[in-house]
Design an enzyme around this catalytic site. Sequence first.
Site, mmCIF file in Angstrom:
data_model
loop_
_atom_site.group_PDB
_atom_site.id
_atom_site.type_symbol
_atom_site.label_atom_id
_atom_site.label_comp_id
_atom_site.label_asym_id
_atom_site.label_seq_id
_atom_site.Cartn_x
_atom_site.Cartn_y
_atom_site.Cartn_z
ATOM 1 C CG ASP A 6 -1.893 1.017 1.402
ATOM 2 O OD1 ASP A 6 -1.783 2.103 0.526
ATOM 3 O OD2 ASP A 6 -2.790 1.257 2.133
ATOM 4 C CE1 TYR A 15 -4.903 -2.577 11.089
ATOM 5 C CE2 TYR A 15 -5.171 -0.087 10.833
ATOM 6 C CZ TYR A 15 -5.234 -1.486 10.326
ATOM 7 O OH TYR A 15 -6.122 -1.482 9.435
ATOM 8 C CE LYS A 53 -5.732 -7.140 9.286
ATOM 9 N NZ LYS A 53 -5.379 -7.649 10.711
ATOM 10 C CG ASP A 54 -1.165 -8.257 7.701
ATOM 11 O OD1 ASP A 54 -0.404 -7.846 8.117
ATOM 12 O OD2 ASP A 54 -1.972 -9.080 8.239
#
Length: 382
Positions: A11, A228, A231-232
């Site tokens: 990302d 955090y 997400k992966d």
Amino acid sequence: MKTTLSVIKADIGSLAGHHVVHPDTIAAANKILAEAKRNNVISDYYITYVGDDLQLIMTHSRGELDTKVHETAWNAFKEAAKVAKDLGLYAAGQDLLSDSFSGNLRGMGPGIAEMEFEERPAEPVVIFMADKTEPGAYNLPLYKIFADPFNTAGLVIDPTMHEGYKFEVLDVYEGESIILNTPEESYDLLALIGTPSRYIVRRVYRKADNLQASVVSVERLNLIAGKYVGKDDPVMVVRAQHGLPALGEILEAFTVPYLVPGWMRGSHYGPLMPVSQKDARATRFDGPPRLVGLGFNIKNGKLVGPTDLFDDPAFDEVRRTAVIIADYIRKHGPFMPHRLEPQEMEYTTLPLVIEKLKNRFKKETDMYKTKPSVYSHESSHE
């Protein structure tokens, strides 16, 4: 000569929130990969996206964890992140957890799924790319593909598959792995991979000859960063046909939109919805979690394709079911089982809220002798 297939994602910034990759960032990455192809670092490549994740699909003959290939991917992500910052895109460079490249991408943020193999006369592969979830989301489908005869008829009727498969499972908390054989150790396997936040199927091999059939990116960003950071959004490669599950058997495993962790703020369970490339955009509650499947053939290190495997009315009912599940579970709001269990929430911002309330609690009784390991008012963060 063996061929290596490397699928690496990150990302690096997205349009209008955690929504979709901007085409200018794809163009920036394309320049880097095109140069690497001209310089014979890679043989071929394809760039795509799922939600806010830029996906680099590359073939080469350098083996897994090759420095030049990984540096190429790193440079592509860095250039794309620069464009994202110039455009003011959201969370530019989010998954790039280091400032400089250090040999390979392990522990640096991007997700990596690589497999080196000798090409068969026809080498069909399926590349799955998910958004708003984590690597354990593939545990259940992988079990169905390679160990469930109700999903994969070849386990029963194909002599080359009848002996079963070996599953390599990684314990991401302890950094240990184990190999379990199916069908004879199926129950032991399920005892582990039924806890997908900790035990992740990393690779699958055909038991008869140790031929590798699948690989999954197992990077857990919160365990790498200690907090955090998104997400992966894992990727998975599955080889098909010729003594391996047929394409239709592989896709059959995704005809139920299983509940997976992730979704909004990485803190909620939601249905994994198989979608076409054009629908690979996070929307409702930053989701629901999306899955794209692209089919390729590989010949002499070159990519042939892709075909968009979920762009098919056969999956319309699966998507409709996913929407119904999303409607139902969203009605739970901030309550479990929609919200993740406390152990998983430790890496989100929720502990900061709990910490603020800590000193307002008053001792009432000694009735409860066992204290939980998370959200303790003595605070495990001290």
